[in-house]
Motif scaffolding. Sequence first.
Motif, mmCIF file in Angstrom:
data_model
loop_
_atom_site.group_PDB
_atom_site.id
_atom_site.type_symbol
_atom_site.label_atom_id
_atom_site.label_comp_id
_atom_site.label_asym_id
_atom_site.label_seq_id
_atom_site.Cartn_x
_atom_site.Cartn_y
_atom_site.Cartn_z
ATOM 1 N N UNK A 26 0.812 -1.211 0.000
ATOM 2 C CA UNK A 26 0.000 0.000 0.000
ATOM 3 C C UNK A 26 0.850 1.268 0.000
ATOM 4 N N UNK A 27 1.909 1.288 0.796
ATOM 5 C CA UNK A 27 2.737 2.480 0.864
ATOM 6 C C UNK A 27 3.355 2.824 -0.475
ATOM 7 N N UNK A 28 3.872 1.807 -1.150
ATOM 8 C CA UNK A 28 4.493 2.022 -2.465
ATOM 9 C C UNK A 28 3.474 2.515 -3.477
ATOM 10 N N UNK A 29 2.313 1.855 -3.542
ATOM 11 C CA UNK A 29 1.304 2.225 -4.535
ATOM 12 C C UNK A 29 0.708 3.596 -4.242
ATOM 13 N N UNK A 35 1.905 10.921 -6.474
ATOM 14 C CA UNK A 35 2.761 11.666 -7.393
ATOM 15 C C UNK A 35 2.044 11.917 -8.710
ATOM 16 N N UNK A 36 1.356 10.880 -9.204
ATOM 17 C CA UNK A 36 0.630 11.020 -10.470
ATOM 18 C C UNK A 36 -0.488 12.051 -10.340
ATOM 19 N N UNK A 38 -0.718 14.517 -8.261
ATOM 20 C CA UNK A 38 -0.147 15.862 -8.113
ATOM 21 C C UNK A 38 0.227 16.449 -9.470
ATOM 22 N N UNK A 39 0.692 15.601 -10.379
ATOM 23 C CA UNK A 39 1.125 16.073 -11.691
ATOM 24 C C UNK A 39 -0.020 16.221 -12.689
ATOM 25 N N UNK A 40 -1.042 15.375 -12.555
ATOM 26 C CA UNK A 40 -2.069 15.311 -13.586
ATOM 27 C C UNK A 40 -3.485 15.599 -13.089
ATOM 28 N N UNK A 41 -3.665 15.636 -11.766
ATOM 29 C CA UNK A 41 -5.026 15.754 -11.268
ATOM 30 C C UNK A 41 -5.254 16.865 -10.277
ATOM 31 N N UNK A 42 -4.322 17.808 -10.170
ATOM 32 C CA UNK A 42 -4.470 18.938 -9.251
ATOM 33 C C UNK A 42 -4.755 18.491 -7.821
ATOM 34 N N UNK A 43 -4.267 17.298 -7.457
ATOM 35 C CA UNK A 43 -4.433 16.815 -6.096
ATOM 36 C C UNK A 43 -5.783 16.217 -5.777
#
Length: 262
Positions: A26-29, A35-36, A38-43
């Motif tokens: 879970x932590x890794x995923x 990260x994804x 934050x870059x593509x979905x405005x959080x």
Amino acid sequence: MNDLEYAYLKRRLAELFDVDIGAYKAGHMRRRLETFIAHHGDGDPIALIKRADRDDGLRSKLRRTLTISVSSFFRDPGQYALLRSAVLPDLLGDTGRLQVWSAACSRGQEPYSLAMVFLEMGVDARVRILATDIDEEALAVAREGGPYTPEDVGNVSRLQMARHFVYRDGHHWLTDEVKRGVEFGKHDLIAGVSRRMFGLIACRNVLIYFEPAAKSEILRKLHRALAPGGVLFVGAAEAPMGEDSALFESLGGNFYRKRDSD
């Protein structure tokens, strides 16, 4: 991302891609998804999923985020030296025939490394290699035999580069001779295993990303897919542990022979 948002993502991603991310650590995923987003979905994970429903490009990028695609040719060269000198001569025996499965093969670096080994040993005509992955885009690169980057071929010798690769359009591509040695197909390790009896299974540097229960389940499936006396080739941090260790006999390095306990 809070727990409710992560639970929502797990459900919606399973619907979108038929991938159970709950089996991954879970932590890794969560870090990959955060990260994804934050870059593509405005959080906003909910807004991201709604966009992915109607945006093919975003959906493709999201799918790649869920899959593990880190590999290179002849990764861990010392293990390949052991494979050549000790493991393969025993498996090939007098007939030189062998069924091989490269599971979670990414863009084909692992199975093609094996194909090159068999070509150099002169037994390629009697060896069949099946390579599978869940990522269709990675498989598309694998089937084309490239393009591969300088980082991908960092462990390939000059002699091997000259024999097995061509340089075109700023990238490295495999020759048809190597490509002919591998059959590719889509497959989800969590969902099941091939019914073939394989003499050698390479499943490297992917089990470390799974939760212990999922890793154990996959190891038991791989054990069932091995022929009697067959060998499992895993990553350095993926040795069978606990009850799973009873399924295999260590051969040294990252190689484990099947114990016939079925």
